[in-house]
Design an enzyme around this catalytic site. Structure first.
Site, PDB file in Angstrom:
ATOM      1  N   SER A 116      -2.753  16.419  37.419  1.00  0.00           N
ATOM      2  CA  SER A 116      -1.878  15.435  38.076  1.00  0.00           C
ATOM      3  C   SER A 116      -0.566  16.124  38.401  1.00  0.00           C
ATOM      4  O   SER A 116      -0.229  17.149  37.793  1.00  0.00           O
ATOM      5  CB  SER A 116      -1.610  14.269  37.123  1.00  0.00           C
ATOM      6  OG  SER A 116      -0.618  13.410  37.647  1.00  0.00           O
TER       7      SER A 116
ATOM      8  N   TYR B 247       0.952  10.475  28.908  1.00  0.00           N
ATOM      9  CA  TYR B 247       0.059  10.830  30.030  1.00  0.00           C
ATOM     10  C   TYR B 247       0.365  12.243  30.510  1.00  0.00           C
ATOM     11  O   TYR B 247      -0.535  13.071  30.671  1.00  0.00           O
ATOM     12  CB  TYR B 247       0.227   9.809  31.161  1.00  0.00           C
ATOM     13  CG  TYR B 247      -0.651  10.081  32.364  1.00  0.00           C
ATOM     14  CD1 TYR B 247      -2.035   9.931  32.280  1.00  0.00           C
ATOM     15  CD2 TYR B 247      -0.098  10.477  33.583  1.00  0.00           C
ATOM     16  CE1 TYR B 247      -2.853  10.178  33.383  1.00  0.00           C
ATOM     17  CE2 TYR B 247      -0.905  10.719  34.693  1.00  0.00           C
ATOM     18  CZ  TYR B 247      -2.278  10.569  34.589  1.00  0.00           C
ATOM     19  OH  TYR B 247      -3.081  10.815  35.671  1.00  0.00           O
TER      20      TYR B 247
HETATM   21  P1  NDP Z   1      -9.964   5.421  38.301  1.00  0.00           P
HETATM   22  O1  NDP Z   1      -9.473   4.526  37.210  1.00  0.00           O
HETATM   23  O2  NDP Z   1     -10.391   4.817  39.573  1.00  0.00           O
HETATM   24  O3  NDP Z   1     -11.141   6.339  37.754  1.00  0.00           O
HETATM   25  C1  NDP Z   1     -11.177   6.790  36.430  1.00  0.00           C
HETATM   26  C2  NDP Z   1     -12.593   7.206  36.129  1.00  0.00           C
HETATM   27  O4  NDP Z   1     -12.643   7.698  34.784  1.00  0.00           O
HETATM   28  C3  NDP Z   1     -13.569   6.048  36.236  1.00  0.00           C
HETATM   29  O5  NDP Z   1     -14.724   6.484  36.907  1.00  0.00           O
HETATM   30  C4  NDP Z   1     -13.894   5.727  34.793  1.00  0.00           C
HETATM   31  O6  NDP Z   1     -15.240   5.276  34.703  1.00  0.00           O
HETATM   32  C5  NDP Z   1     -13.753   7.091  34.158  1.00  0.00           C
HETATM   33  N1  NDP Z   1     -13.536   6.992  32.713  1.00  0.00           N
HETATM   34  C6  NDP Z   1     -12.526   6.409  32.043  1.00  0.00           C
HETATM   35  N2  NDP Z   1     -12.730   6.499  30.709  1.00  0.00           N
HETATM   36  C7  NDP Z   1     -13.910   7.160  30.562  1.00  0.00           C
HETATM   37  C8  NDP Z   1     -14.682   7.556  29.442  1.00  0.00           C
HETATM   38  N3  NDP Z   1     -14.293   7.291  28.185  1.00  0.00           N
HETATM   39  N4  NDP Z   1     -15.845   8.214  29.647  1.00  0.00           N
HETATM   40  C9  NDP Z   1     -16.263   8.476  30.908  1.00  0.00           C
HETATM   41  N5  NDP Z   1     -15.573   8.148  32.003  1.00  0.00           N
HETATM   42  C10 NDP Z   1     -14.407   7.487  31.823  1.00  0.00           C
HETATM   43  O7  NDP Z   1      -8.782   6.448  38.531  1.00  0.00           O
HETATM   44  P2  NDP Z   1      -8.676   7.812  39.378  1.00  0.00           P
HETATM   45  O8  NDP Z   1      -9.853   8.002  40.223  1.00  0.00           O
HETATM   46  O9  NDP Z   1      -7.354   7.822  39.982  1.00  0.00           O
HETATM   47  O10 NDP Z   1      -8.659   8.877  38.187  1.00  0.00           O
HETATM   48  C11 NDP Z   1      -9.430  10.063  38.191  1.00  0.00           C
HETATM   49  C12 NDP Z   1      -8.600  11.196  37.611  1.00  0.00           C
HETATM   50  O11 NDP Z   1      -7.529  11.469  38.500  1.00  0.00           O
HETATM   51  C13 NDP Z   1      -7.967  10.893  36.258  1.00  0.00           C
HETATM   52  O12 NDP Z   1      -8.099  12.028  35.430  1.00  0.00           O
HETATM   53  C14 NDP Z   1      -6.513  10.649  36.610  1.00  0.00           C
HETATM   54  O13 NDP Z   1      -5.661  10.934  35.533  1.00  0.00           O
HETATM   55  C15 NDP Z   1      -6.333  11.609  37.761  1.00  0.00           C
HETATM   56  N6  NDP Z   1      -5.205  11.350  38.655  1.00  0.00           N
HETATM   57  C16 NDP Z   1      -5.165  10.219  39.425  1.00  0.00           C
HETATM   58  C17 NDP Z   1      -4.077   9.976  40.253  1.00  0.00           C
HETATM   59  C18 NDP Z   1      -3.945   8.738  41.086  1.00  0.00           C
HETATM   60  O14 NDP Z   1      -2.867   8.451  41.612  1.00  0.00           O
HETATM   61  N7  NDP Z   1      -4.995   7.960  41.261  1.00  0.00           N
HETATM   62  C19 NDP Z   1      -2.972  10.936  40.337  1.00  0.00           C
HETATM   63  C20 NDP Z   1      -3.137  12.094  39.512  1.00  0.00           C
HETATM   64  C21 NDP Z   1      -4.217  12.288  38.711  1.00  0.00           C
HETATM   65  P3  NDP Z   1     -15.827   4.197  33.681  1.00  0.00           P
HETATM   66  O15 NDP Z   1     -14.754   3.186  33.423  1.00  0.00           O
HETATM   67  O16 NDP Z   1     -17.000   3.644  34.424  1.00  0.00           O
HETATM   68  O17 NDP Z   1     -16.234   4.988  32.472  1.00  0.00           O
END
Ligand code: NDP
Length: 251
Positions: free
Chosen positions: A148, A161
């Site tokens: 990030s 975070y």
């Molecule tokens: P979302 O919340 O849309 O996606 C998060 C994903 O992580 C979901 O598919 C969720 O799936 C999965 N997840 C959460 N907990 C678990 C777990 N215990 N086991 C397996 N999967 C898990 O957010 P983003 O797409 O934005 O996030 C993706 C990555 O990008 C993250 O690492 C986030 O920190 C990073 N990021 C995002 C930014 C943004 O602005 N969106 C900016 C910078 C970084 P499920 O709940 O089905 O398990």
């Protein structure tokens, strides 16, 4: 013509994407499948994974699913081993799952601190423990993680975070130096991207701040394209770090 890493047709790899049930992971799986790669979508929500995989298949791509909680190291190993058993190899792990439970430290939401460490840091380590034995045996592989811009600077409410994302960046740089040349590492640092990420914030102060901050968000396909670029580079080129943020984002 074959890819010398995998013996698959050029440009096609077997890729496991965690956090593929929404946001960046889902978009990354779609982009990689559109580029010809075989994708295995992993996360906890089976229904969402199945829907995305069905879309990809309907569009002519190759996609499978694996229900996975990345905080469970044994489960992660089983999923990776199953991918290798089915496809003969794993070429890329996109360790993307993450949670962003922002709050001021003074709110003392210690359970949420734990959850961020468990998913964002330990979840990546579990992926490495599962995938590296195969990558080392194969003499090839690629670890991609979603860090990030919070891995580059710290702002109020983002202390824990940011700590998890700084940790991932440090981990990936150390990993790069420890790996043989055939195994590549890419850390993508997105700015604000449309996804479900901020919807899980429980702290009212942090949640209110997000409404304004996230207005400049770009579609997650922008990150998917960055991953596809890094994955698609030739085996002698390692795209180590990319920062991809909205052109309108300040800071
Ligand atoms: P979302 O919340 O849309 O996606 C998060 C994903 O992580 C979901 O598919 C969720 O799936 C999965 N997840 C959460 N907990 C678990 C777990 N215990 N086991 C397996 N999967 C898990 O957010 P983003 O797409 O934005 O996030 C993706 C990555 O990008 C993250 O690492 C986030 O920190 C990073 N990021 C995002 C930014 C943004 O602005 N969106 C900016 C910078 C970084 P499920 O709940 O089905 O398990």
């Amino acid at each position: 013509m074959t890819d010398h890493e995998t013996d698959q047709p050029t440009g096609t790899k077997t890729v496991l994407v965690t956090g593929a049930s929404s946001g960046i992971g889902e978009a990354t799986a779609r982009e990689l499948a559109a580029a010809g790669h075989t994708v295995v979508l992993a996360a906890r929500r089976a229904d969402r994974l199945e829907r995305v995989a069905a879309d990809i298949t309907a569009a002519g791509g190759r996609a499978g699913t694996a229900v996975l909680d990345v905080t469970d190291a044994d489960a992660f190993r089983r999923v990776v081993d199953a991918v290798v058993a089915e496809h003969g190899h794993l070429d890329v792990l996109v360790a993307n799952s993450g949670v962003m439970l922002l709050s001021p430290m003074t709110s003392l939401l210690a359970d949420e601190w734990d959850r961020m460490v468990d998913v964002n840091v330990k979840g990546v380590l579990h992926g490495l423990a599962a995938a590296l034995p195969h990558f080392l045996r194969q003499g090839s592989g690629h670890v991609v993680t979603t860090a990030s811009i919070a891995a580059h600077s710290v702002v109020p409410t983002a202390a824990v975070y940011s700590a998890t994302k700084y940790a991932v960046r440090a981990l990936m740089e150390g990993l790069r130096q420890d790996l043989p040349a055939g195994v590549r590492t890419t850390t993508i640092s997105p700015g604000v991207v449309e996804s479900e990420l901020a919807t899980h914030i429980t702290d009212p102060t942090a949640s209110a701040g997000m409404d304004v901050y996230r207005r400049a968000a770009i579609p997650p396909a922008a990150i998917g394209r960055a991953v596809a670029y890094a994955v698609g580079e030739s085996a002698d080129v390692d795209v180590n770090e990319l920062v991809v943020r909205p052109a309108a984002q300040r800071p």
